[in-house]
Write a protein that holds these residues in place. Structure first.
Motif, mmCIF file in Angstrom:
data_model
loop_
_atom_site.group_PDB
_atom_site.id
_atom_site.type_symbol
_atom_site.label_atom_id
_atom_site.label_comp_id
_atom_site.label_asym_id
_atom_site.label_seq_id
_atom_site.Cartn_x
_atom_site.Cartn_y
_atom_site.Cartn_z
ATOM 1 N N GLY A 34 0.774 -1.239 0.000
ATOM 2 C CA GLY A 34 0.000 0.000 0.000
ATOM 3 C C GLY A 34 0.801 1.281 0.000
ATOM 4 O O GLY A 34 0.230 2.362 0.241
ATOM 5 N N TYR A 35 2.092 1.214 -0.304
ATOM 6 C CA TYR A 35 2.917 2.423 -0.320
ATOM 7 C C TYR A 35 2.951 3.039 -1.721
ATOM 8 O O TYR A 35 3.160 2.322 -2.706
ATOM 9 N N PRO A 36 2.788 4.354 -1.824
ATOM 10 C CA PRO A 36 3.086 5.019 -3.094
ATOM 11 C C PRO A 36 4.594 4.963 -3.321
ATOM 12 O O PRO A 36 5.372 5.112 -2.377
ATOM 13 N N VAL A 37 5.009 4.724 -4.548
ATOM 14 C CA VAL A 37 6.430 4.577 -4.857
ATOM 15 C C VAL A 37 6.777 5.419 -6.081
ATOM 16 O O VAL A 37 6.024 5.459 -7.054
ATOM 17 N N VAL A 38 7.935 6.071 -6.018
ATOM 18 C CA VAL A 38 8.472 6.831 -7.149
ATOM 19 C C VAL A 38 9.926 6.421 -7.336
ATOM 20 O O VAL A 38 10.695 6.383 -6.369
ATOM 21 N N ALA A 39 10.302 6.102 -8.563
ATOM 22 C CA ALA A 39 11.704 5.838 -8.883
ATOM 23 C C ALA A 39 12.289 7.114 -9.471
ATOM 24 O O ALA A 39 11.865 7.574 -10.533
ATOM 25 N N ALA A 40 13.248 7.676 -8.775
ATOM 26 C CA ALA A 40 13.802 8.966 -9.180
ATOM 27 C C ALA A 40 14.863 8.799 -10.260
ATOM 28 O O ALA A 40 15.675 7.883 -10.196
ATOM 29 N N PRO A 41 14.888 9.685 -11.233
ATOM 30 C CA PRO A 41 15.993 9.669 -12.193
ATOM 31 C C PRO A 41 17.257 10.185 -11.514
ATOM 32 O O PRO A 41 17.225 11.188 -10.811
ATOM 33 N N ASN A 42 18.347 9.486 -11.687
ATOM 34 C CA ASN A 42 19.628 9.917 -11.143
ATOM 35 C C ASN A 42 20.581 10.074 -12.321
ATOM 36 O O ASN A 42 21.030 9.075 -12.887
ATOM 37 N N PRO A 43 20.905 11.305 -12.701
ATOM 38 C CA PRO A 43 21.724 11.516 -13.902
ATOM 39 C C PRO A 43 23.142 10.970 -13.809
ATOM 40 O O PRO A 43 23.792 10.735 -14.823
#
Length: 240
Positions: A34-43
């Motif tokens: 039930g967690y919202p998840v975001v995968a961040a772009p790492n340049p």
């Protein structure tokens, strides 16, 4: 805008020689819980500029965040979350936890045991910069030894390079772990960031620690259930 009312958003920041696809099993478990998840772009260009990218992403998320970094991503989140009231916890997965003025290139050799420098393949760029990869020939044995060979081969092909300059760039300004609770997952057989180095940084940060004996640098791939348990522990213990 992204966010959830009851649970913090988990923001995942990959490190060098990897991309967000490595978080697949972690993401699936977090979503199921039930967690919202975001995968961040790492340049992967430099600590300050990469941190600015992650910080901008955090600005688009409503509500509290648990910020998670793997390897070089740990240095990025330590800068990105500095001074943040939104980030409730920092989770380091076999990650760098630098102090002000320290570069990951120096930390990786502070204690013996790292094979990273002898594993690198350099690709000079037309602008004078140099991109660094882990040589695919040693990716499995040195970076992902406890991951099935066929999976490690795919990760080696999909890896994203880091700018050589990023490893020599010192962390600037206060580091977020000095004010935000830290949680560290130590990979006990890591040939990239030696376990002794991880333990040193975790102790200095006052982190809550879990150790996975025998785990490689891709500990969150080989032991996603343990990584998720630590992330969810961080979320529970820092809830307000």
């Amino acid at each position: 805008m992204v966010g959830g009312e009851d649970k913090p958003t988990i923001v995942l920041v990959h490190g060098a020689f990897a991309d967000s696809s490595g978080f697949d099993a972690v993401v699936r478990r977090l979503l199921a819980d039930g967690y919202p998840v975001v995968a961040a772009p790492n340049p992967l260009r430099g600590v300050a500029s990469d941190a600015a990218t992650v910080r901008a992403l955090l600005g688009s998320i409503e509500g509290p965040v648990v910020l998670v970094g793997h390897s070089y991503g740990g240095a990025v989140i330590s800068t990105a979350a500095a001074g943040s009231d939104q980030v409730r916890a920092l989770v380091y997965l076999a990650a760098f936890v630098p102090d002000t003025g320290e570069a990951v290139g120096e930390l990786v050799t502070r204690f013996p045991g790292s094979t990273v420098n002898e594993s690198l393949k350099a690709v000079p760029l037309t602008d004078g910069q140099v991109d660094l990869y882990i040589d695919p020939a040693v990716y499995h044995s040195r970076f992902a030894a406890d991951v099935p060979a066929e999976d490690a081969a795919v990760y080696a092909i999909a890896q994203r390079p880091a700018a050589a300059a990023a490893f020599g760039e010192p962390a600037a300004g206060p580091q977020a772990w000095s004010t935000i609770p830290a949680f560290t997952l130590i990979s006990g057989a890591d040939l990239i960031i030696p376990p002794e180095t991880q333990e040193f940084m975790a102790k200095r940060a006052g982190a809550t620690v879990r150790v996975v004996d025998g785990a490689s640098h891709l500990v969150f791939v080989s032991h996603p259930e343990t990584a998720v348990a630590l992330i969810e522990q961080a979320a529970h213990e820092t809830a307000r």
